[in-house]
Design a protein around this motif. Structure first.
Motif, mmCIF file in Angstrom:
data_model
loop_
_atom_site.group_PDB
_atom_site.id
_atom_site.type_symbol
_atom_site.label_atom_id
_atom_site.label_comp_id
_atom_site.label_asym_id
_atom_site.label_seq_id
_atom_site.Cartn_x
_atom_site.Cartn_y
_atom_site.Cartn_z
ATOM 1 N N LYS A 164 -53.167 89.352 35.025
ATOM 2 C CA LYS A 164 -53.247 90.712 34.501
ATOM 3 C C LYS A 164 -52.655 91.719 35.492
ATOM 4 O O LYS A 164 -52.267 92.820 35.088
ATOM 5 N N VAL A 165 -52.593 91.353 36.761
ATOM 6 C CA VAL A 165 -51.997 92.240 37.761
ATOM 7 C C VAL A 165 -50.544 92.534 37.397
ATOM 8 O O VAL A 165 -50.074 93.673 37.493
ATOM 9 N N VAL A 166 -49.821 91.504 36.962
ATOM 10 C CA VAL A 166 -48.407 91.660 36.612
ATOM 11 C C VAL A 166 -48.246 92.632 35.457
ATOM 12 O O VAL A 166 -47.432 93.572 35.507
ATOM 13 N N SER A 167 -49.016 92.422 34.387
ATOM 14 C CA SER A 167 -48.888 93.302 33.229
ATOM 15 C C SER A 167 -49.294 94.726 33.569
ATOM 16 O O SER A 167 -48.751 95.685 33.007
ATOM 17 N N GLN A 168 -50.203 94.868 34.530
ATOM 18 C CA GLN A 168 -50.636 96.214 34.918
ATOM 19 C C GLN A 168 -49.517 96.980 35.604
ATOM 20 O O GLN A 168 -49.238 98.132 35.260
ATOM 21 N N TYR A 169 -48.837 96.337 36.596
ATOM 22 C CA TYR A 169 -47.792 97.102 37.276
ATOM 23 C C TYR A 169 -46.546 97.272 36.405
ATOM 24 O O TYR A 169 -45.823 98.261 36.537
ATOM 25 N N LEU A 170 -46.305 96.351 35.489
ATOM 26 C CA LEU A 170 -45.196 96.555 34.558
ATOM 27 C C LEU A 170 -45.496 97.704 33.598
ATOM 28 O O LEU A 170 -44.618 98.505 33.267
ATOM 29 N N ALA A 171 -46.755 97.815 33.172
ATOM 30 C CA ALA A 171 -47.142 98.911 32.278
ATOM 31 C C ALA A 171 -47.130 100.245 33.027
ATOM 32 O O ALA A 171 -46.615 101.247 32.519
ATOM 33 N N ASP A 172 -47.696 100.259 34.226
ATOM 34 C CA ASP A 172 -47.774 101.503 34.995
ATOM 35 C C ASP A 172 -46.387 102.060 35.315
ATOM 36 O O ASP A 172 -46.196 103.275 35.397
ATOM 37 N N SER A 173 -45.422 101.167 35.527
ATOM 38 C CA SER A 173 -44.065 101.597 35.869
ATOM 39 C C SER A 173 -43.219 101.924 34.643
ATOM 40 O O SER A 173 -42.096 102.421 34.775
ATOM 41 N N GLY A 174 -43.737 101.642 33.463
ATOM 42 C CA GLY A 174 -42.974 101.843 32.236
ATOM 43 C C GLY A 174 -41.995 100.734 31.932
ATOM 44 O O GLY A 174 -41.303 100.768 30.900
ATOM 45 N N LEU A 175 -41.918 99.731 32.815
ATOM 46 C CA LEU A 175 -40.942 98.661 32.633
ATOM 47 C C LEU A 175 -41.303 97.719 31.487
ATOM 48 O O LEU A 175 -40.421 97.081 30.909
ATOM 49 N N GLN A 176 -42.606 97.642 31.164
ATOM 50 C CA GLN A 176 -42.977 96.781 30.048
ATOM 51 C C GLN A 176 -42.377 97.300 28.746
ATOM 52 O O GLN A 176 -41.958 96.522 27.878
ATOM 53 N N ASP A 177 -42.297 98.629 28.594
ATOM 54 C CA ASP A 177 -41.665 99.197 27.399
ATOM 55 C C ASP A 177 -40.208 98.757 27.299
ATOM 56 O O ASP A 177 -39.705 98.460 26.205
ATOM 57 N N ASP A 178 -39.529 98.733 28.460
ATOM 58 C CA ASP A 178 -38.120 98.316 28.462
ATOM 59 C C ASP A 178 -37.983 96.841 28.111
ATOM 60 O O ASP A 178 -37.086 96.448 27.360
ATOM 61 N N LEU A 179 -38.887 96.018 28.644
ATOM 62 C CA LEU A 179 -38.858 94.598 28.319
ATOM 63 C C LEU A 179 -39.183 94.375 26.841
ATOM 64 O O LEU A 179 -38.551 93.557 26.157
ATOM 65 N N ASP A 180 -40.166 95.134 26.336
ATOM 66 C CA ASP A 180 -40.531 95.020 24.919
ATOM 67 C C ASP A 180 -39.338 95.340 24.016
ATOM 68 O O ASP A 180 -39.148 94.714 22.963
#
Length: 564
Positions: free
Chosen positions: A465-481
């Protein structure tokens, strides 16, 4: 006869007093020259010295190891704890339950049947990528995982409440090795005996071959079979031979744009050629100062792929920095530093223990790489991948120009097309550098309006969950999505073959044309048929390269010169 008490010393740290088995009290000049990994093995012998299973002969043999720099003698190793995943953990708990039944039938007290050392079981091997490329993928995959495994999971939950020293990390949390690295590992164990607090190295045996990942944090451990793990949790030592230790020197620093994945694929190639089966590998050299614990863990993780029992990195300032970053207490970090320095386990600049043999690598010589198409030791430099894939296609007797229509898609399927792109496995998802790099590449692609090719199945399975947290906090998860790399679950997924079915039109085109297609994944193994039964060529790569090849849609490309 020698006694354990004669080797004890005291250490005061953060106002607390600890006793420890002091290697300096052996008064043997060879001890200081030992590899750090063997010092841990020697301390283990002192702490479990009984004159029978551990006797003076093995202590003397380890003290004198540096004179011959080779192993061979029998040694009984008693780990501090055991790590399990769900596939291998269930049989162990079944056996413990059966023992309790036997005790109950004889009118005994069933509470005497418990693990004698801490056991952590992380449920991470059961989630499959059935759904992908949508915000609902994670929930739908977890729901199916629970439906398929409800009986096993109920049994494991019962086991956690029924047995002492047994902890279960639930599904949807992370991969066992990353959870071990980020949370479970203590580096220096704080134990207790009749005379009070005792400090000693954290060591672990695991029922997964990639247990050595925790070596990157300075914790000695490796994978064993289920029977050996069960014996260890019941308090029996693990019998082994004193190993040869191969020293791997690292010099210099990685060039910009070169990742820890590129480095580990280079290390695997070199060590497979060297031949390290049944041996310890210990990394040393001033180049270690340029590698974070995440980088070291990436290298340690693939010890099975380079054939070693373990790939050990000594404790140093990077270890303490990682412990602080991952939330270990200040007292725990202080004890780790004080103990390792007092015990001679601390890595200092210029350290060069005696090894059986040594290799050396200039980190600046490492280049962007992949490995495949079916063995992790077959490294291919990134610019040569297209030609390597063409050679493989021709070797398999295929026509490079063959095309097969994909139902409902405008473009046909060709040999060499990438149909599976997966950011998966503890090897790489534990490393923030490569995960953030993948996110940044996705962001640049999104800004330019690029899209993943429609025949590519994409997935992102973080190691915790640490990974998903920093990807979400940085906004990068939106880009990956936006490119279809939505989170599909927390577990091994594609790396162990739980990649799920390909979309029906793509699967049909592969079968209709007998197409030789590719997978690109950030995993650690790629044997033919392991990743997906319809995919013959699987390429191990860093997470950013997984994204890049998903955009390209083919492995017949030189990403350093050809446009996506």
């Amino acid at each position: 006869m020698k006694s354990r008490e004669s080797w004890l010393s005291e250490l005061t740290c953060s106002g607390k007093h600890f006793r420890y088995y002091d290697l300096k009290k052996l008064d043997s000049p060879g001890v200081e020259r030992l590899p750090k990994s063997l010092k841990i093995l020697l301390e283990n012998q002192l702490r479990h010295f009984d004159g029978a299973q551990v006797d003076e002969h093995i202590v003397d043999t380890l003290c004198q190891w540096a004179d011959k720099a080779s192993g061979g003698a029998d040694v009984n190793f008693s780990p501090a704890r055991v790590l399990m995943q769900d596939f291998t953990g269930v049989p162990a708990i079944v056996d413990l339950a059966a023992m309790r039944d036997a005790v109950a039938q004889r009118g005994g007290d069933v509470s005497v049947i418990n693990p004698q050392i801490p056991v952590d079981l992380v449920i991470d091997h059961s989630v499959t990528v059935d759904q992908f490329g949508s915000a609902q993928a994670f929930q739908e995959n977890v729901s199916k995982e629970m439906q398929r495994n409800v009986e096993r999971y109920r049994f494991l939950k019962w086991g956690q409440s029924a047995f002492e020293n047994f902890n279960v990390v639930p599904p949807g949390t992370g991969i066992c090795h990353q959870v071990n690295l980020e949370y479970l590992a203590q580096v220096v164990f704080q134990g207790q005996d009749d005379d009070g607090p005792l400090a000693y190295p954290d060591t672990v045996l695991g029922t997964d071959s990639h247990t050595p990942m925790v070596n990157g944090l300075g914790v000695l451990g490796w994978g064993v079979g289920g029977i050996e793990a069960e014996a260890a949790l019941l308090g029996q030592p693990y019998s082994m031979l004193v190993p040869d230790v191969v020293g791997f020197e690292m010099r210099g620093a990685l060039r910009e744009g070169v990742t820890a994945t590129d480095l580990v694929l280079t290390v695997v190639e070199l060590l497979r050629k060297q031949g390290v089966v049944g041996k310890f590998v210990e990394f040393f050299g001033d180049g270690l100062g340029e590698l974070s614990v995440a980088d070291r863990a990436t290298i340690a993780n693939m010890a099975p792929e380079y054939g070693a029992t373990c790939g050990y990195f000594p404790v140093d300032d990077a270890t303490l920095a990682y412990m602080k970053l991952s939330g270990r207490s200040a007292d725990t970090i202080a004890l780790t530093e004080a103990y390792c320095k007092a015990q001679g386990l601390w890595r200092s600049a210029g350290d060069k223990p005696v090894f059986t043999t040594t290799l050396s690598l200039d980190l600046s010589a490492v280049e962007p790489s992949l490995a495949g198409p079916s063995r992790p030791q077959d490294r291919v430099a990134l610019p040569q991948l297209g030609q390597a894939m063409r050679d493989y296609i021709e070797l398999q007797g295929r026509d490079l120009d063959q095309q097969t229509p994909i139902p409902d898609m405008n473009q046909p399927l060709q040999h060499g097309d990438v149909v599976l792109a997966a950011i998966t496995s503890c090897t790489n998802t534990s490393n923030p550098d490569v995960m953030i790099a993948a996110g940044l590449l996705a962001r640049k692609a999104r800004e330019r309006g690029l899209r993943v090719k429609p025949w590519v199945k994409t997935s992102l399975a973080p190691g915790s969950k640490v990974v998903s947290q920093y990807l979400a906090d940085s906004g990068l998860q939106d880009d990956l999505d936006s490119l279809g790399f939505d989170i599909v679950g927390y577990g091994c997924t594609t790396c162990i073959g739980n990649s799920g079915p390909l979309p029906e039109p793509v699967a049909k085109a592969i079968d209709d044309g007998d197409m030789l297609v590719s997978a690109v994944l950030s995993g650690n193994r790629n044997f033919e048929g392991r990743i997906h039964p319809q995919i013959k060529a699987s390429w191990l790569a860093s997470p950013p390269l997984v994204v890049a090849f998903a955009l390209a849609g083919t492995s017949l490309i030189d990403l350093q010169s050809d446009p996506i």
